[in-house]
Structure formats: structure tokens, C-alpha cells
Design a protein around this motif. Structure first.
Motif, PDB file in Angstrom:
ATOM      1  N   ARG A  42     -40.027  59.028 -10.336  1.00 33.18           N
ATOM      2  CA  ARG A  42     -40.704  60.010  -9.790  1.00 33.18           C
ATOM      3  C   ARG A  42     -41.565  60.852 -10.647  1.00 33.18           C
ATOM      4  N   ASN A  43     -41.115  61.216 -11.787  1.00 30.42           N
ATOM      5  CA  ASN A  43     -41.677  62.108 -12.767  1.00 30.42           C
ATOM      6  C   ASN A  43     -43.045  61.637 -13.285  1.00 30.42           C
ATOM      7  N   LYS A  44     -43.166  60.426 -13.082  1.00 30.26           N
ATOM      8  CA  LYS A  44     -44.536  59.753 -13.790  1.00 30.26           C
ATOM      9  C   LYS A  44     -45.635  59.795 -13.048  1.00 30.26           C
ATOM     10  N   LYS A  45     -45.333  60.136 -11.475  1.00 29.41           N
ATOM     11  CA  LYS A  45     -46.550  60.280 -10.730  1.00 29.41           C
ATOM     12  C   LYS A  45     -47.265  59.119 -10.439  1.00 29.41           C
ATOM     13  N   TRP A  46     -46.925  57.812 -10.637  1.00 35.23           N
ATOM     14  CA  TRP A  46     -47.645  56.719 -10.452  1.00 35.23           C
ATOM     15  C   TRP A  46     -47.761  56.415  -9.102  1.00 35.23           C
ATOM     16  N   LEU A  47     -49.019  55.803  -8.765  1.00 27.98           N
ATOM     17  CA  LEU A  47     -49.306  55.163  -7.326  1.00 27.98           C
ATOM     18  C   LEU A  47     -48.813  53.961  -7.193  1.00 27.98           C
ATOM     19  N   VAL A  48     -47.864  53.700  -6.047  1.00 28.04           N
ATOM     20  CA  VAL A  48     -47.519  52.340  -5.831  1.00 28.04           C
ATOM     21  C   VAL A  48     -48.548  51.562  -4.968  1.00 28.04           C
ATOM     22  N   ASN A  49     -48.989  50.500  -5.672  1.00 32.86           N
ATOM     23  CA  ASN A  49     -49.620  49.494  -4.847  1.00 32.86           C
ATOM     24  C   ASN A  49     -49.055  48.495  -4.053  1.00 32.86           C
ATOM     25  N   ASP A  50     -47.868  48.036  -4.517  1.00 35.66           N
ATOM     26  CA  ASP A  50     -47.187  46.872  -3.944  1.00 35.66           C
ATOM     27  C   ASP A  50     -45.745  46.900  -4.326  1.00 35.66           C
ATOM     28  N   ALA A  51     -44.759  46.840  -3.669  1.00 37.14           N
ATOM     29  CA  ALA A  51     -43.233  46.663  -3.826  1.00 37.14           C
ATOM     30  C   ALA A  51     -42.684  45.483  -2.932  1.00 37.14           C
ATOM     31  N   SER A  52     -41.892  44.575  -3.638  1.00 33.65           N
ATOM     32  CA  SER A  52     -41.026  43.604  -2.927  1.00 33.65           C
ATOM     33  C   SER A  52     -39.947  43.256  -3.442  1.00 33.65           C
ATOM     34  N   LEU A  53     -39.182  42.631  -2.766  1.00 28.60           N
ATOM     35  CA  LEU A  53     -37.980  42.006  -2.970  1.00 28.60           C
ATOM     36  C   LEU A  53     -38.000  40.465  -2.742  1.00 28.60           C
ATOM     37  N   THR A  54     -37.562  39.660  -3.735  1.00 28.00           N
ATOM     38  CA  THR A  54     -37.611  38.307  -3.692  1.00 28.00           C
ATOM     39  C   THR A  54     -36.153  37.729  -3.807  1.00 28.00           C
ATOM     40  N   PHE A  55     -35.764  36.865  -2.954  1.00 36.91           N
ATOM     41  CA  PHE A  55     -34.441  36.171  -3.004  1.00 36.91           C
ATOM     42  C   PHE A  55     -34.512  34.576  -3.182  1.00 36.91           C
ATOM     43  N   ARG A  56     -33.867  34.429  -4.176  1.00 42.91           N
ATOM     44  CA  ARG A  56     -34.060  32.704  -4.516  1.00 42.91           C
ATOM     45  C   ARG A  56     -32.600  32.207  -3.727  1.00 42.91           C
ATOM     46  N   VAL A  57     -33.007  31.162  -3.061  1.00 40.80           N
ATOM     47  CA  VAL A  57     -31.921  30.457  -2.554  1.00 40.80           C
ATOM     48  C   VAL A  57     -31.007  29.405  -3.433  1.00 40.80           C
ATOM     49  N   ASN A  58     -29.753  29.417  -3.513  1.00 41.78           N
ATOM     50  CA  ASN A  58     -29.177  28.327  -4.122  1.00 41.78           C
ATOM     51  C   ASN A  58     -29.031  26.962  -3.460  1.00 41.78           C
ATOM     52  N   ARG A  59     -30.199  26.202  -4.173  1.00 45.11           N
ATOM     53  CA  ARG A  59     -30.089  24.968  -3.370  1.00 45.11           C
ATOM     54  C   ARG A  59     -28.954  24.199  -3.715  1.00 45.11           C
ATOM     55  N   ASN A  60     -28.152  24.126  -4.812  1.00 46.01           N
ATOM     56  CA  ASN A  60     -26.938  23.643  -5.208  1.00 46.01           C
ATOM     57  C   ASN A  60     -26.070  23.646  -4.141  1.00 46.01           C
ATOM     58  N   LEU A  61     -25.777  24.801  -3.717  1.00 46.20           N
ATOM     59  CA  LEU A  61     -24.837  25.230  -2.893  1.00 46.20           C
ATOM     60  C   LEU A  61     -24.941  25.200  -1.365  1.00 46.20           C
ATOM     61  N   MET A  62     -26.310  24.752  -0.857  1.00 48.51           N
ATOM     62  CA  MET A  62     -26.752  24.788   0.376  1.00 48.51           C
ATOM     63  C   MET A  62     -26.689  23.077   0.425  1.00 48.51           C
ATOM     64  N   SER A  63     -25.848  22.803   1.524  1.00 45.96           N
ATOM     65  CA  SER A  63     -25.650  21.243   1.686  1.00 45.96           C
ATOM     66  C   SER A  63     -26.582  20.664   2.440  1.00 45.96           C
TER      67      SER A  63
END
Length: 205
Positions: A42-63
Motif C-alpha cells: 500500500r505504501n508503494k502506491k503502485w498501480l495494479v495492472n492485473d492480478a490473478s490466482l492460478t490453481f494447478r490440478v494434481n492430475r496424479n490424484l485425479m482418477s
């Protein structure tokens, strides 16, 4: 990697009366979610261009790919409502489940199997960093059958640890489930949950 969760190894999401995940961006040192890292940004006062969350599937456990949910839904668990990026996304689709594609959460596939979900929360992060009075709410992550359904259903039994009394109706409607890698250091870095923010630094006078 500014995320904490009780199980930093794997996140288990399942519809019906299954399971959900809780996410604290920037950690949770105080009841309002403020942390040293959040204050510093917050103190940096930078401008946010984009923000995201990426979730990777555990394909080994998904049957099987047949049981994978086509979409997951990130929402404001504290106030039991969507985040601002949900409301600001006016994109539509002939298939209701795939509306609000900019907000995201739609499964991405390789070799006909799911490998990743990505959710955009740019406007939420912009407001959080710009306004010191903004609360860093706890976020909930669930599977969804209908991204247009934002109401909640009351649980028969409250989850006492976090005081959860309701869950999104759309998650109850979907019987499918997925297993997502968490944030633990033992997980391959490419597979961990990614929380990315792209900034523009204002010119110094």
C-alpha cells in the motif's frame, strides 16, 4: 506466494456436501487481514495492472477426467458474496456455466484432462491496495454448477473452526470434485498456487 491455508499441501474441492478451501491473501496477522506485506504494498502506491490466482490440478490424484468440475468459484467468504471482479465482468455465453469468462475459474485442459484454473481478481486487489480502510477479507473457493447463481445455502451443521454457516448454492448443485496443489515448499514450484500482481510504478518527480 502471499497465501496461507490450513492445509498447504493439497486443496480438496468437492460439490454437494463435500469440501471447500479457505484462502487468505497476504496472510492474516490481524482480524481485518492486515499484514506487514500488505502495508508495504500500500505504501508503494503502485498501480495494479492485473492480478490473478492460478490453481494447478494434481492430475496424479485425479482418477478420471469424467469427474472433473468445469469451473471453480472464488468469493468473499467473510461477507458471503462475490468479489468486485465478478460484478464488473459483463461477458456472457450461450452456456450459462461459461459466462463471466474474464473473471475466470474455467478449467483448462491438456490431453483432454484438466490441468489448471485461473481466476482474475484485479479490481479487488486494486481497491485493497488503494484504500487503507478496505478489509482483506477471507476468500472461499468452491466448485460451481452455475456461475450466475450467487445465493447461499445454510449448512445443517456449522463449521465451528471458521464459523461457516452457509455455502454457495452453486457448489451444492455440483456433485464433482477436484484436487489442487497448495503452497507448501515441498511442492514443485510450477505446481504451487500462483498469486500474481502486475504493477506500474509511477514516475518520480
Amino acid at each position: 506466494n502471499a497465501i496461507t491455508n490450513p492445509d498447504a499441501n493439497m486443496l480438496y474441492l468437492k460439490g454437494g456436501q463435500g469440501s471447500m478451501a479457505l484462502i487468505d491473501l497476504f496472510g492474516r496477522d490481524q482480524s481485518n487481514g492486515n499484514t506487514a506485506e500488505l502495508t508495504e504494498l500500500r505504501n508503494k502506491k503502485w498501480l495494479v495492472n492485473d492480478a490473478s490466482l492460478t490453481f494447478r490440478v494434481n492430475r496424479n490424484l485425479m482418477s478420471s477426467a469424467a469427474y472433473e468440475p468445469n469451473r471453480i468459484y472464488l468469493y468473499d467468504l467473510t461477507n458471503k458474496r462475490p468479489i468486485v471482479d465478478y460484478y464488473s465482468d459483463q461477458s456472457s455465453s450461450s452456456v450459462t456455466k461459461y459466462a463471466k469468462s474474464v473473471f475466470g475459474g474455467i478449467i483448462k485442459k491438456q490431453d483432454n484432462r484438466g490441468y489448471e484454473y485461473k481466476i482474475r481478481l484485479t479490481n479487488y486487489i486494486r481497491a485493497l491496495l488503494k484504500n487503507e480502510d478496505s478489509t482483506n477479507v477471507r476468500l472461499g473457493l468452491v466448485v460451481t454448477e452455475n456461475i450466475g447463481e450467487i445465493n447461499n445455502k445454510k449448512l445443517k451443521t456449522e463449521i465451528p473452526t471458521f464459523g461457516i454457516k452457509q455455502i454457495p448454492t452453486s457448489s451444492v448443485m455440483n456433485p464433482l470434485g477436484t484436487i489442487i496443489y497448495g503452497t507448501d515448499a515441498s511442492i514443485n514450484e510450477d505446481d504451487r498456487i500462483k498469486f500474481k500482481i502486475y504493477f506500474t510504478k509511477p514516475k518520480q518527480n
